[in-house]
Design a protein around this motif. Structure first.
Motif, short mmCIF file in Angstrom:
data_model
loop_
_atom_site.label_atom_id
_atom_site.label_comp_id
_atom_site.label_asym_id
_atom_site.label_seq_id
_atom_site.Cartn_x
_atom_site.Cartn_y
_atom_site.Cartn_z
N ALA A 1 -6.39 5.72 4.43
CA ALA A 1 -7.69 5.35 3.87
C ALA A 1 -7.58 4.06 3.05
O ALA A 1 -8.49 3.22 3.07
N LYS A 2 -6.47 3.88 2.34
CA LYS A 2 -6.28 2.64 1.58
C LYS A 2 -6.15 1.43 2.50
O LYS A 2 -6.70 0.36 2.22
N GLY B 1 0.79 5.48 -0.25
CA GLY B 1 0.05 6.73 -0.25
C GLY B 1 0.79 7.78 -1.04
O GLY B 1 2.02 7.85 -1.00
N ASN C 1 -3.42 0.55 11.94
CA ASN C 1 -3.31 1.59 10.92
C ASN C 1 -2.44 2.71 11.47
O ASN C 1 -2.20 2.81 12.68
N LEU D 1 -11.29 8.20 1.16
CA LEU D 1 -10.96 9.10 2.25
C LEU D 1 -12.17 9.89 2.71
O LEU D 1 -12.35 10.10 3.92
N PRO E 1 -10.71 3.57 -3.09
CA PRO E 1 -9.98 3.63 -1.82
C PRO E 1 -8.99 4.79 -1.80
O PRO E 1 -8.40 5.15 -2.83
N GLY E 2 -8.80 5.34 -0.62
CA GLY E 2 -7.87 6.45 -0.47
C GLY E 2 -8.42 7.72 -1.08
O GLY E 2 -9.62 7.97 -1.10
N VAL F 1 0.86 -1.18 0.00
CA VAL F 1 0.00 0.00 0.00
C VAL F 1 0.90 1.23 0.00
O VAL F 1 1.76 1.39 0.87
N TRP G 1 -2.49 10.40 4.61
CA TRP G 1 -3.95 10.19 4.64
C TRP G 1 -4.39 9.26 3.52
O TRP G 1 -5.31 8.44 3.71
N ASP G 2 -3.76 9.36 2.36
CA ASP G 2 -4.08 8.44 1.27
C ASP G 2 -3.79 7.00 1.70
O ASP G 2 -4.60 6.09 1.48
N ALA G 3 -2.63 6.79 2.33
CA ALA G 3 -2.27 5.45 2.80
C ALA G 3 -3.22 4.96 3.88
O ALA G 3 -3.65 3.79 3.87
#
Length: 389
Positions: free
Chosen positions: A125-126, A49, A87, A132, A370-371, A47, A121-123
Motif C-alpha cells: 500500500a505504501k 512495511g 509492486n 491500505l 499510506p499503508g 519503503v 501488505w503495508d509495503a
C-alpha cells in the motif's frame, strides 16, 4: 529498477502485564515485530512495511528467522511481483513463504506467516501511495467507507481489582466514546461473575451494551450453565464459551442461549473456519465471527475465509476481527466488515489508533495515511523505526 524485498527483519518484544483472562495470564507474553525492507525509495528513504502478531499468542521469532524470511529472500525477485511489475504481489509472497509446507499444522506457523503478511501488505500500500483500506476497496471495485464500528475490550482480572475498579474501567470507555464494552468471565465462580456483570450493567446504563468473553474456558456443562445465567441479560454477545475446536459444544449452546454468540479468534485457517460454519451451529442472523488475520496466515488467507463465508450465505458484516490492531481496522474499512475490536488500555503500543483519532458512538474514521498507518501512531512507530534502521 524492479521492486525487490531486500531484507526481512524480526525482533521479539515483551508485552507482559499482570492481567489475566479465564485461561491465561499475560505476564510473560511476547510479540514479534517484523520489518519488510524494499528497494523502493520515498522521500529519500526506503519503503518499509511493518507487521506484528496479535496478543494472546507469543512472538514467533524462531519460525520467522529460520524458515519464512529466508524463503522470501531466496525467491527470484520477479516471481514476487504483480502483473504491472511495479509492486509486490502479496499472494505470490505468501506462496513463497508456504513453499514446502504440509497441509494442516495451523497454530504457531500461521502466526509467523500472518505477521510477515501484515508487513508485506503495508509495503504494498505504501508503494502504491494509498491507505491500505482504499487499496482493498479499489480491488473490489467499490469506494471505501473510512468509518468503522469499534468496541472497547477490557474487563480483565488482575490482583486487587474489585467491582468498583471494573466499573470505573468500563465507565472510562464510555467517556472515551465507546457504546459497546467487553469484560472477561470464567475466571471466578459463576456467582461472582453474575455479580460482576450486574455491577457493570448498572454502571453503563441503558445507552451502552456489554459483551462477555469466556476465552474458551468452559466444558459443555459449565458453558450451558453460563448460557442459562447470561440469557437473563440483554448482552451484545456471549463469546468463546468452550475450546475453539469443540464445534459440537458451540452448536449445543444455541439451544440454551437465544442471544448473539461470538467465536473464531483462535481458528487459524480457512479450513478451520469452514468447519466452524459447517458444524458449530453458528447463526448468520445474529452471531459474530472473530477471525484475526494476524494470527491466521494473514490477509491472503483471510480473503479465502471471506470467500468461504460468502459461499455459505454469511454476510461479511457478521465479521468483527479480534486483535484490536490497525491491520484489521483497515480490512474492516476496505472489505466492508462489521467492525473491529479495540484495546484502549492494554497491549500497548500495538493496539489502538493513530494519534488524534476520536471515537464517537463507537465509530472511528480512519485517517488518509499510506499503508496501514502505523507511522501515525507515535508510540508504536518509535518501536518500529528502530527495526528499520
Amino acid at each position: 529498477m524492479p521492486v525487490r524485498i531486500v531484507d526481512v527483519r524480526e525482533v521479539t518484544k515483551p508485552i507482559g502485564s499482570a492481567i489475566r483472562n479465564a485461561y491465561i495470564d499475560f505476564s510473560k507474553m511476547t510479540s514479534s515485530l517484523v520489518a519488510v525492507v524494499t528497494n523502493v525509495q520515498r522521500d529519500g528513504r526506503p519503503v518499509v512495511g511493518y507487521g506484528f502478531n496479535s496478543n494472546g499468542r507469543y512472538g514467533q521469532g524462531g519460525l520467522i528467522r529460520e524458515r519464512f524470511a529466508d524463503r522470501i529472500l531466496q525467491a527470484e525477485p520477479g516471481s514476487l511481483l504483480d502483473e504491472t511489475g511495479d509492486n509486490l504481489d502479496p499472494d505470490k509472497v505468501w506462496a513463497a513463504m508456504m513453499r514446502n509446507e504440509k497441509p494442516g499444522g495451523h497454530g504457531d506457523r500461521s502466526v509467523a506467516v500472518g505477521t510477515i503478511d501484515m508487513a508485506v501488505w503495508d509495503a504494498v500500500a505504501k508503494i502504491a501511495g494509498k491507505p491500505l483500506f482504499r487499496l482493498l476497496a479499489e480491488r473490489r471495485g467499490v469506494v471505501a467507507d473510512p468509518r468503522v464500528f469499534v468496541y472497547a475490550a477490557g474487563g480483565y482480572y488482575y490482583p486487587g481489582k474489585d467491582d468498583a475498579a471494573l466499573c470505573a474501567e468500563m465507565r472510562s470507555y464510555l467517556e472515551r466514546g465507546y457504546s459497546v464494552v467487553k469484560m472477561k468471565i470464567g475466571g471466578e465462580s459463576i456467582a461472582d461473575d453474575r455479580r460482576r456483570i450486574e455491577a457493570v450493567l448498572k454502571e453503563i446504563g441503558p445507552h451502552a451494551r456489554l459483551a462477555v468473553d469466556a476465552n474458551g474456558r468452559f466444558d459443555l456443562e459449565t458453558a450451558i450453565a453460563y448460557a442459562k445465567m447470561l440469557r437473563d441479560y440483554d448482552l451484545f454477545w456471549y463469546e468463546e464459551a468452550g475450546d475453539p475446536l469443540d464445534y459440537q459444544l458451540q452448536a449445543a449452546l444455541a439451544d440454551f442461549y437465544p442471544g448473539s454468540m461470538a467465536t473464531g479468534e483462535n481458528l487459524f485457517s480457512h479450513q478451520d473456519a469452514r468447519n466452524l460454519i459447517r458444524y458449530g451451529g453458528m447463526r448468520p442472523d445474529r452471531d459474530w465471527l472473530q477471525f484475526d488475520c494476524a494470527l491466521s496466515y494473514g490477509l491472503c488467507e483471510y480473503q479465502r475465509t471471506l470467500a468461504m463465508l460468502k459461499n455459505h450465505g454469511w454476510s461479511w458484516k457478521r465479521c468483527i476481527p479480534h486483535g484490536g490492531h490497525q491491520m484489521s481496522l483497515n480490512i474492516a474499512a476496505g472489505l466492508g466488515l462489521g467492525g473491529n475490536e479495540s484495546y484502549p488500555d492494554v497491549f500497548q503500543p500495538y493496539g489502538g489508533f493513530p494519534d488524534g483519532t476520536v471515537v464517537r458512538d463507537s465509530i472511528v474514521t480512519l485517517p488518509e495515511l499510506p499503508g496501514i498507518g502505523f507511522e501515525g501512531k507515535s508510540d508504536l512507530y518509535a518501536v518500529m523505526r528502530e527495526l528499520a534502521c
